[in-house]
Structures are given as C-alpha cells and as structure tokens.
Scaffold this motif. Structure first.
Motif, PDB file in Angstrom:
ATOM      1  N   VAL A 192      -4.207  -1.914   5.396  1.00 25.82           N
ATOM      2  CA  VAL A 192      -3.893  -0.370   5.352  1.00 25.82           C
ATOM      3  C   VAL A 192      -4.185   0.278   6.448  1.00 25.82           C
ATOM      4  N   ALA A 193      -5.372   0.200   7.196  1.00 32.55           N
ATOM      5  CA  ALA A 193      -5.860   1.089   8.270  1.00 32.55           C
ATOM      6  C   ALA A 193      -4.909   0.409   9.433  1.00 32.55           C
ATOM      7  N   ALA A 194      -4.647  -0.791   9.702  1.00 33.06           N
ATOM      8  CA  ALA A 194      -3.733  -1.019  10.588  1.00 33.06           C
ATOM      9  C   ALA A 194      -2.329  -0.613  10.706  1.00 33.06           C
ATOM     10  N   LEU A 195      -1.898  -0.332   9.314  1.00 32.27           N
ATOM     11  CA  LEU A 195      -0.236   0.195   9.087  1.00 32.27           C
ATOM     12  C   LEU A 195      -0.658   1.729   9.383  1.00 32.27           C
ATOM     13  N   GLU A 196      -1.695   2.377   9.040  1.00 28.99           N
ATOM     14  CA  GLU A 196      -2.094   3.821   9.138  1.00 28.99           C
ATOM     15  C   GLU A 196      -2.090   3.989  10.710  1.00 28.99           C
ATOM     16  N   ALA A 197      -2.684   3.064  11.420  1.00 28.24           N
ATOM     17  CA  ALA A 197      -2.630   3.391  13.009  1.00 28.24           C
ATOM     18  C   ALA A 197      -1.219   3.350  13.571  1.00 28.24           C
ATOM     19  N   VAL A 198      -0.373   2.527  12.975  1.00 29.07           N
ATOM     20  CA  VAL A 198       1.070   2.694  13.287  1.00 29.07           C
ATOM     21  C   VAL A 198       1.633   3.943  13.214  1.00 29.07           C
ATOM     22  N   ALA A 199       1.360   4.690  12.172  1.00 30.03           N
ATOM     23  CA  ALA A 199       2.077   5.990  11.769  1.00 30.03           C
ATOM     24  C   ALA A 199       1.254   7.018  12.840  1.00 30.03           C
ATOM     25  N   VAL A 200      -0.029   6.865  13.049  1.00 32.63           N
ATOM     26  CA  VAL A 200      -0.587   7.695  14.134  1.00 32.63           C
ATOM     27  C   VAL A 200       0.078   7.551  15.474  1.00 32.63           C
ATOM     28  N   ARG A 201       0.047   6.303  15.748  1.00 41.18           N
ATOM     29  CA  ARG A 201       1.050   6.028  17.430  1.00 41.18           C
ATOM     30  C   ARG A 201       2.330   6.550  17.198  1.00 41.18           C
ATOM     31  N   ARG A 202       3.295   6.298  16.112  1.00 39.85           N
ATOM     32  CA  ARG A 202       4.608   6.802  16.046  1.00 39.85           C
ATOM     33  C   ARG A 202       4.686   7.952  14.960  1.00 39.85           C
ATOM     34  N   PRO A 203       4.243   9.110  15.137  1.00 42.70           N
ATOM     35  CA  PRO A 203       4.454  10.221  14.017  1.00 42.70           C
ATOM     36  C   PRO A 203       5.713  10.553  13.678  1.00 42.70           C
ATOM     37  N   LEU A 204       6.653   9.512  13.290  1.00 39.82           N
ATOM     38  CA  LEU A 204       8.056   9.830  13.127  1.00 39.82           C
ATOM     39  C   LEU A 204       8.247  10.010  11.467  1.00 39.82           C
ATOM     40  N   PRO A 205       9.044  10.825  10.716  1.00 37.11           N
ATOM     41  CA  PRO A 205       9.331  10.933   9.495  1.00 37.11           C
ATOM     42  C   PRO A 205       9.481   9.614   8.899  1.00 37.11           C
ATOM     43  N   GLY A 206      10.261   8.734   9.484  1.00 38.71           N
ATOM     44  CA  GLY A 206      10.728   7.407   8.608  1.00 38.71           C
ATOM     45  C   GLY A 206       9.707   6.636   8.729  1.00 38.71           C
ATOM     46  N   VAL A 207       8.852   6.442   9.971  1.00 43.89           N
ATOM     47  CA  VAL A 207       7.805   5.480  10.021  1.00 43.89           C
ATOM     48  C   VAL A 207       6.701   6.119   9.043  1.00 43.89           C
ATOM     49  N   ARG A 208       6.443   7.408   8.811  1.00 45.26           N
ATOM     50  CA  ARG A 208       5.427   7.668   8.173  1.00 45.26           C
ATOM     51  C   ARG A 208       5.737   7.134   6.704  1.00 45.26           C
ATOM     52  N   LEU A 209       6.917   7.452   6.336  1.00 43.44           N
ATOM     53  CA  LEU A 209       7.481   6.959   4.848  1.00 43.44           C
ATOM     54  C   LEU A 209       7.390   5.698   4.666  1.00 43.44           C
ATOM     55  N   GLY A 210       7.771   4.912   5.700  1.00 45.44           N
ATOM     56  CA  GLY A 210       7.653   3.352   5.441  1.00 45.44           C
ATOM     57  C   GLY A 210       6.383   2.959   5.367  1.00 45.44           C
ATOM     58  N   VAL A 211       5.396   3.528   6.258  1.00 44.40           N
ATOM     59  CA  VAL A 211       3.943   3.300   6.268  1.00 44.40           C
ATOM     60  C   VAL A 211       3.464   3.573   4.803  1.00 44.40           C
ATOM     61  N   ALA A 212       3.573   4.743   4.298  1.00 39.26           N
ATOM     62  CA  ALA A 212       2.936   5.096   3.109  1.00 39.26           C
ATOM     63  C   ALA A 212       3.468   4.384   1.844  1.00 39.26           C
ATOM     64  N   ALA A 213       4.888   3.678   2.145  1.00 36.87           N
ATOM     65  CA  ALA A 213       5.113   2.748   0.984  1.00 36.87           C
ATOM     66  C   ALA A 213       4.490   1.536   0.993  1.00 36.87           C
ATOM     67  N   LEU A 214       4.369   0.829   2.154  1.00 37.41           N
ATOM     68  CA  LEU A 214       3.545  -0.147   2.429  1.00 37.41           C
ATOM     69  C   LEU A 214       2.285  -0.361   2.201  1.00 37.41           C
ATOM     70  N   CYS A 215       1.522   0.553   2.287  1.00 41.37           N
ATOM     71  CA  CYS A 215       0.277   0.970   1.973  1.00 41.37           C
ATOM     72  C   CYS A 215       0.050   0.958   0.515  1.00 41.37           C
ATOM     73  N   LEU A 216       0.887   1.900  -0.062  1.00 43.96           N
ATOM     74  CA  LEU A 216       0.728   1.887  -1.421  1.00 43.96           C
ATOM     75  C   LEU A 216       0.995   0.626  -2.275  1.00 43.96           C
ATOM     76  N   GLY A 217       1.787  -0.264  -1.676  1.00 41.77           N
ATOM     77  CA  GLY A 217       2.041  -1.689  -2.190  1.00 41.77           C
ATOM     78  C   GLY A 217       0.978  -2.381  -1.894  1.00 41.77           C
TER      79      GLY A 217
END
Length: 313
Positions: A192-217
C-alpha cells in the motif's frame, strides 16, 4: 531607385534562410543518430572484468542539462534523451549565431541568438505534460493486465509486477513505476505504501484513482479484479472525453498558431523583397529595437491565445 548593390541584404537573408534549413535538417539527423547510438551503446557496455586488461569500455558522456531544464525536457517527452536535446540546442545557438554574425553583422546575430534560444524553449513548452499524458493513456492497459493476473490466481504484488513487466512503448514510464512499487514490496515494504508513493510521484487523476482501487483491494480483499476493471473502464471514458475536447479545440489552437506566425512570415518576406526594409530592420538601432519588441509581443500574444484555447479536463 535601387542600386545594383542594393540587393545585398535580400541575398544575404535568402542565404541565411537556406543555411538555417540545412542546419535544421543536419541537427535532426544528428539527433536521430545520437538517440540510436545512445540506445545501442547502453546495451553493449562491457563490464570491467569482462574486457581485456580489466578496463571497461566507457562512452564519453554528453553534458547534462541543468536540473530544471532536464525536468522540462523529460516532461515534454521528446523523442531524444534530455542530454542529447541539450547538446543539440547549445550547438544550434552557437552555430546559428556565428552564421548570422558572418552573414548579416551584429544585429542579425543578436536576433538569431534570441530566436534560437527562445524557439526551442517555446517548442518544449508547447509539449508540456506529454509524459503525463502518455502515462494516463497507458494506465487502462496496465490496470487490465493487473486484473487478468488477479483472475489467474496471482497475488496483488505479483499482478502489479507482471503488469510492469508487460508494459512497453508509451507505457514505459508507468511500467517503471509499477516495477519499482513491486520491488519495494518484495523487499519488505508495505505494498500500500509503495503504491501510494507512485501516486505522490505521479499526481495524475487517473493514477490516483487506480492507486486508490489497488490499495483498497490490498487492504480489504474482495473482488479485486472486478474493481480494477471498473477503474480501467472509468479511466478510458475520461480519456475519450478529453480526446473529444482536444479535437473540438484544435481549430482554435491552429488559428492561434497561424496568427502568431503571420507577422513573422510577413516581416521575413518584406525584408527579402525590399532591401531598404532589411537595411532598416537589421542594421539600425531603431529597426533592431522595433524587431525585438515585435517578436516579444508576438510571442506573448501567441502564448496567451494558446492559454485561452487550452481545455482543462
């Protein structure tokens, strides 16, 4: 009346334009060859212990651009590496200014210096955000790859790793981010922390949405593949809307380009056909001042029109 020698500025300007066209073609070929050499040589580096005499075959590195310039070039997603683009820009500014100095004197050299210095910068600015756009375009494919891996029985970390390994072409930047997240999770970090770091490095709407779904799963379990597929479909719909809006605004952007280039073309035509105009613009202080002010105002107007024609999604 025009004297026979009065056509000198027009001939000089025509020669300069021809040299500029030839230089642009030579720089384009050089960029292509340098990019191919960099890609091939990167795969053919021989380690020190494998080379005769224990010496590694090293390539002479190109000068690295300043950090802000490197970030802008990477964000523009140019077809050549940032170091190659920086080197070609320096060579173009130096060579073009020298040719202009020899052909038309200090005035034309100053104009060429400003044009060659600001022109590539404006071109890079018009491509701002291309790297993020390519990442978002590759995101639905990567999410669908994650969903397929989850349906085949792989864990979420394995699915992310496989999606990063399968992505290529326009999704190389996204593949590198997914591979980095999977590697950090394999080394003991929280997925979860590694995926959230991806959203921090790439703060794009689609990336944030995809990371949120993967972290929730990853945190709650459940039907992970179905949720990831739903996010991929949502991102595809959003990209389709953005593409339609860009198509609708293309006429305004082309009009802004034509309006911005029209004064430059008219000035070049007037200088090439009327020696007195060329003499006034390039060889008198008042003409040079008016030429520089006109170019600055034309550039500001073009940038403003581009801003008005830009559509935020």
């Amino acid at each position: 009346m025009h004297t026979p020698g009065g056509s000198g500025p027009a001939v000089t300007l025509a020669a300069l334009v021809a040299l500029a066209v030839l230089a642009a073609g030579a720089l384009g070929r050089a960029a292509h060859h340098l990019a191919r050499r960099d890609a091939v040589a990167g795969r053919l580096v021989v380690p020190a212990e494998a080379s005769p005499g224990g010496c590694a075959r090293l390539r002479r590195p190109l000068p690295a651009p300043p950090p802000r310039v490197a970030a802008a070039l990477a964000d523009a997603d140019l077809p050549v590496p940032p170091a190659v683009a920086w080197t070609l820009w320096l060579v173009a500014v130096a060579a073009g200014s020298l040719v202009a100095l020899v052909a038309g004197g200090p005035g034309l050299a100053g104009v060429a210096l400003v044009a060659l210095g600001a022109g590539p910068a404006l071109a890079v600015r018009t491509r701002r955000g291309r790297a993020d756009t390519r990442i978002e375009l590759a995101l639905p494919v990567a999410l669908e790859a994650v969903a397929r891996s989850l349906r085949s029985g792989a864990s979420l970390r394995q699915a992310v790793e496989e999606a990063g390994r399968a992505s290529s072409g326009g999704g190389r930047a996204l593949a590198a981010e997914l591979a980095r997240a999977a590697a950090e999770a394999a080394q003991g970090a929280s997925l979860v922390a590694a995926l959230e770091a991806v959203a921090v490095r790439r703060p794009l709407p689609g990336v944030r949405l995809g990371v949120a779904a993967l972290c929730l799963g990853a945190e709650t379990g459940g039907a992970q593949a179905r949720a990831v597929d739903g996010v991929a479909a949502t991102v595809r719909e959003r990209l389709a809307v953005a593409a339609e809006l860009r198509a609708l605004s293309s006429q305004a952007r082309i009009s802004a380009l034509v309006i911005g280039l029209a004064p430059v073309g008219f000035g070049a035509f007037a200088a090439a056909t009327d020696p007195r105009t060329a003499q006034f613009m390039l060889h008198t202080p008042a003409g040079l001042a008016l030429l520089v002010c006109g170019l600055i105002l034309d550039t500001v107007g073009w940038l403003w029109m581009q801003r008005l024609a830009k559509v935020a999604v």
